[in-house]
Design an enzyme around this catalytic site. Sequence first.
Site, PDB file in Angstrom:
ATOM      1  N   LYS A  64       0.889  -1.251  -0.311  1.00 58.06           N
ATOM      2  CA  LYS A  64       0.051   0.095   0.017  1.00 58.06           C
ATOM      3  C   LYS A  64       0.831   1.035  -0.040  1.00 58.06           C
ATOM      4  O   LYS A  64       0.703   2.144  -0.771  1.00 58.06           O
ATOM      5  CB  LYS A  64      -1.292  -0.341   1.094  1.00 58.06           C
ATOM      6  N   ASP A  86       3.858  -0.447  12.323  1.00 61.09           N
ATOM      7  CA  ASP A  86       2.754  -1.753  12.549  1.00 61.09           C
ATOM      8  C   ASP A  86       2.622  -1.198  14.175  1.00 61.09           C
ATOM      9  O   ASP A  86       3.001  -1.860  15.211  1.00 61.09           O
ATOM     10  CB  ASP A  86       2.865  -3.396  12.590  1.00 61.09           C
ATOM     11  N   ASN A 113      -0.591  10.240  13.260  1.00 59.59           N
ATOM     12  CA  ASN A 113      -2.057  10.179  12.267  1.00 59.59           C
ATOM     13  C   ASN A 113      -2.654   8.984  12.138  1.00 59.59           C
ATOM     14  O   ASN A 113      -4.257   9.010  11.956  1.00 59.59           O
ATOM     15  CB  ASN A 113      -2.211  10.620  10.813  1.00 59.59           C
ATOM     16  N   SER A 167      -6.253  13.056  17.241  1.00 58.16           N
ATOM     17  CA  SER A 167      -7.743  12.568  17.934  1.00 58.16           C
ATOM     18  C   SER A 167      -8.872  12.888  17.142  1.00 58.16           C
ATOM     19  O   SER A 167      -9.048  12.797  16.295  1.00 58.16           O
ATOM     20  CB  SER A 167      -7.386  13.657  19.627  1.00 58.16           C
ATOM     21  N   TYR A 199     -13.905   3.253  20.247  1.00 59.39           N
ATOM     22  CA  TYR A 199     -12.844   3.947  20.074  1.00 59.39           C
ATOM     23  C   TYR A 199     -12.953   5.393  20.999  1.00 59.39           C
ATOM     24  O   TYR A 199     -11.643   5.850  20.203  1.00 59.39           O
ATOM     25  CB  TYR A 199     -13.680   4.322  18.356  1.00 59.39           C
ATOM     26  N   LYS A 203      -9.835   7.709  21.921  1.00 55.91           N
ATOM     27  CA  LYS A 203      -9.534   8.946  21.247  1.00 55.91           C
ATOM     28  C   LYS A 203      -9.777   9.755  22.771  1.00 55.91           C
ATOM     29  O   LYS A 203      -8.807  11.288  21.885  1.00 55.91           O
ATOM     30  CB  LYS A 203     -10.677   9.099  20.764  1.00 55.91           C
TER      31      LYS A 203
HETATM   32  N1  LIG Z   1     -12.116  10.504   9.040  1.00 50.24           N
HETATM   33  C1  LIG Z   1     -12.643  11.519  10.092  1.00 50.24           C
HETATM   34  O1  LIG Z   1     -14.031  11.581   9.884  1.00 50.24           O
HETATM   35  C2  LIG Z   1     -11.897  11.640  10.813  1.00 50.24           C
HETATM   36  C3  LIG Z   1     -12.349  11.955  12.164  1.00 50.24           C
HETATM   37  C4  LIG Z   1     -11.651  11.652  13.314  1.00 50.24           C
HETATM   38  C5  LIG Z   1     -10.685  12.070  13.649  1.00 50.24           C
HETATM   39  N2  LIG Z   1     -10.074  10.631  12.520  1.00 50.24           N
HETATM   40  C6  LIG Z   1      -8.622  10.336  12.453  1.00 50.24           C
HETATM   41  O2  LIG Z   1      -7.942  10.932  11.377  1.00 50.24           O
HETATM   42  C7  LIG Z   1      -6.438   9.805  11.615  1.00 50.24           C
HETATM   43  C8  LIG Z   1      -6.550   9.997  10.226  1.00 50.24           C
HETATM   44  O3  LIG Z   1      -8.045   8.917   9.711  1.00 50.24           O
HETATM   45  P1  LIG Z   1      -8.418   8.828   8.341  1.00 50.24           P
HETATM   46  O4  LIG Z   1     -10.094   9.222   8.129  1.00 50.24           O
HETATM   47  O5  LIG Z   1      -7.400   9.262   7.070  1.00 50.24           O
HETATM   48  O6  LIG Z   1      -8.661   6.662   8.091  1.00 50.24           O
HETATM   49  P2  LIG Z   1      -8.116   5.794   6.780  1.00 50.24           P
HETATM   50  O7  LIG Z   1      -8.447   6.349   5.633  1.00 50.24           O
HETATM   51  O8  LIG Z   1      -8.840   4.813   7.699  1.00 50.24           O
HETATM   52  O9  LIG Z   1      -6.504   6.159   7.274  1.00 50.24           O
HETATM   53  C9  LIG Z   1      -5.852   5.420   8.239  1.00 50.24           C
HETATM   54  C10 LIG Z   1      -4.693   4.596   8.321  1.00 50.24           C
HETATM   55  O10 LIG Z   1      -4.118   4.589   9.805  1.00 50.24           O
HETATM   56  C11 LIG Z   1      -3.632   2.921   9.065  1.00 50.24           C
HETATM   57  N3  LIG Z   1      -3.514   2.097  10.393  1.00 50.24           N
HETATM   58  C12 LIG Z   1      -4.077   1.444  10.846  1.00 50.24           C
HETATM   59  N4  LIG Z   1      -3.798   0.674  12.083  1.00 50.24           N
HETATM   60  C13 LIG Z   1      -3.258   0.320  11.721  1.00 50.24           C
HETATM   61  C14 LIG Z   1      -1.924   0.065  12.304  1.00 50.24           C
HETATM   62  N5  LIG Z   1      -2.235  -0.994  12.996  1.00 50.24           N
HETATM   63  N6  LIG Z   1      -0.085  -0.349  12.004  1.00 50.24           N
HETATM   64  C15 LIG Z   1       0.067   0.559  11.417  1.00 50.24           C
HETATM   65  N7  LIG Z   1      -1.519   2.037  10.737  1.00 50.24           N
HETATM   66  C16 LIG Z   1      -2.316   1.770  10.794  1.00 50.24           C
HETATM   67  C17 LIG Z   1      -4.759   2.857   7.954  1.00 50.24           C
HETATM   68  O11 LIG Z   1      -3.531   1.300   7.167  1.00 50.24           O
HETATM   69  P3  LIG Z   1      -4.206   0.541   6.333  1.00 50.24           P
HETATM   70  O12 LIG Z   1      -4.665   1.658   5.050  1.00 50.24           O
HETATM   71  O13 LIG Z   1      -3.117  -0.364   6.468  1.00 50.24           O
HETATM   72  O14 LIG Z   1      -5.826  -0.057   6.954  1.00 50.24           O
HETATM   73  C18 LIG Z   1      -4.068   3.855   7.231  1.00 50.24           C
HETATM   74  O15 LIG Z   1      -3.581   3.654   6.478  1.00 50.24           O
HETATM   75  C19 LIG Z   1      -7.129   8.668  12.360  1.00 50.24           C
HETATM   76  O16 LIG Z   1      -6.653   8.467  13.461  1.00 50.24           O
HETATM   77  C20 LIG Z   1      -8.724   8.575  12.462  1.00 50.24           C
HETATM   78  O17 LIG Z   1      -9.128   8.104  14.103  1.00 50.24           O
HETATM   79  C21 LIG Z   1     -10.726  11.305  11.493  1.00 50.24           C
END
Ligand SMILES: NC(=O)c1ccc[n+]([C@@H]2O[C@H](COP(=O)([O-])OP(=O)(O)OC[C@H]3O[C@@H](n4cnc5c(N)ncnc54)[C@H](OP(=O)(O)O)[C@@H]3O)[C@@H](O)[C@H]2O)c1
Length: 318
Positions: A64, A86, A113, A167, A199, A203
Site C-alpha cells: 500500500k 505496525d 495520524n 484525536s 473508539y 481518542k
Molecule cells: N475521517 C474522519 O472523519 C476522522 C474523524 C476524526 C478523527 N479521524 C482520525 O484521523 C486519522 C486518519 O484517519 P483517516 O480518516 O485518514 O482514516 P483511513 O483512511 O482509514 O486511514 C487510517 C490509516 O491508519 C492506518 N493504520 C490502521 N491501523 C494501523 C496499524 N496497526 N499500524 C499502522 N497503521 C495503521 C491505516 O493503514 P491501512 O491502510 O493499512 O489500514 C491508514 O493508513 C485517524 O487517527 C482517525 O481516527 C478521522
Amino acid sequence: MASVGTILAQLFPPEPKWSVDSIPDLTGKVAIVTGGNVGLGKATCKQLLLKGCTVWLASRSKSKAEAAIAELKEETGKEPLFLALDLNDLQAVKESAENFKRRSTALHILICNAGVMVPPVEQVTAQGYDLQFGVNALGHFLFIQQLLPIMKSTSSPVSETRIVWVSSSVQYYFRGPPVNYDNITDTPSRKALGTQQLYCQSKFITVMLAYHLAKVLAEDQTSNVICIVLDPGNIKTDLQRHNSPSMLRSIMNWIILRPVSSGILSQLFAATDPEAAHLNGKYLRPWARLGEPHPKTKDEAEQRKIWDYCMVAIQTYK
Ligand SMILES: NC(=O)c1ccc[n+]([C@@H]2O[C@H](COP(=O)([O-])OP(=O)(O)OC[C@H]3O[C@@H](n4cnc5c(N)ncnc54)[C@H](OP(=O)(O)O)[C@@H]3O)[C@@H](O)[C@H]2O)c1
C-alpha cells in the site's frame, strides 16, 4: 460531554480561515506521517512534499505504501520514503523507530495520524490490548517516546520540533471518565463496552496523553519540542470501513462528512504554521481553530495515571 453549541460547531464548522497556501517553505525539514498511505495521511504527505519537506510515509503495508509513494511522486515530483510501522505490535513500533534513527539524523515533524475505528471487538493487539487503544494511543505513545531523543536534538532554542497527535470529536462522547482500566485489556467488561465506546475511549486517552506530554515537554529546559492534539473534522475517508452500512448512516454521512482537503487543515496548520509554534498543549477543532476537548481530559491526576500505565506497558511488554 460537550455542550450542544460545541457539538454543533464541530459538526458544522465555519469556513476555514487557514489554507494550505499558508504552509511555509519546508526545505531542509524532515517529517514522519503515520498512516501515510491513504486518507488524511496521504493527503498530508502530499502538501508537505509540495513545500520541499523530506517525508517519511509510515505504513504497516509495504505494498500500500509503494502504491501511495508512486501516486505522490506523480502528483508532486517528490518521492516520500517508506517507513514500515505496525502500531498493533509494540516490538514492531520500537523497531520502526530504531530503523528511522539509523537512516535519518533529524526529525522536525511527527504527525501521529494513523488510526483504526470500530474494528470487530474481538480484535486485540499483539500484546493483548484493546486494538483501538493499542493502535491509536499506546502504539503512538511508544513511537513518540522512541523518537523524542532525535526530536529534542533536532530542536534548538529558536526552532521547535513538533508532535501532532490526531484525536477525534468522539472523545466528547466517551461515557467512561474516568477510564476503567479493565476496558483496555481483553476482559468481558471491555467486550461489553462495545467497539464504538472503545473508539471514543482511545481518542479520549489520546487527548490526555498529549496534554501530559505537552506538560513534560514544557518543563524540559534543555530542548524545544511541542505537542498539539486535534480533531480533523468529520471527513470522507475509508475510516468507516468496519461500520456496517445502513440507510441512516449513509444519510448522516452525506450531511456531515467533508472532503479530505478540509480534514488535513488542522494537522498541517499544527505541523507547519509559525503561529502554531506557540500552541504547545492546545487542542484544535476543525478547521485549524483553537478548541476545547471534553473537560475531563484535563484532569491532571487521570492524565498522570494513564501516562504511568502506558510507560509501564512499553517498558515491560513481551
Ligand atoms: N475521517 C474522519 O472523519 C476522522 C474523524 C476524526 C478523527 N479521524 C482520525 O484521523 C486519522 C486518519 O484517519 P483517516 O480518516 O485518514 O482514516 P483511513 O483512511 O482509514 O486511514 C487510517 C490509516 O491508519 C492506518 N493504520 C490502521 N491501523 C494501523 C496499524 N496497526 N499500524 C499502522 N497503521 C495503521 C491505516 O493503514 P491501512 O491502510 O493499512 O489500514 C491508514 O493508513 C485517524 O487517527 C482517525 O481516527 C478521522
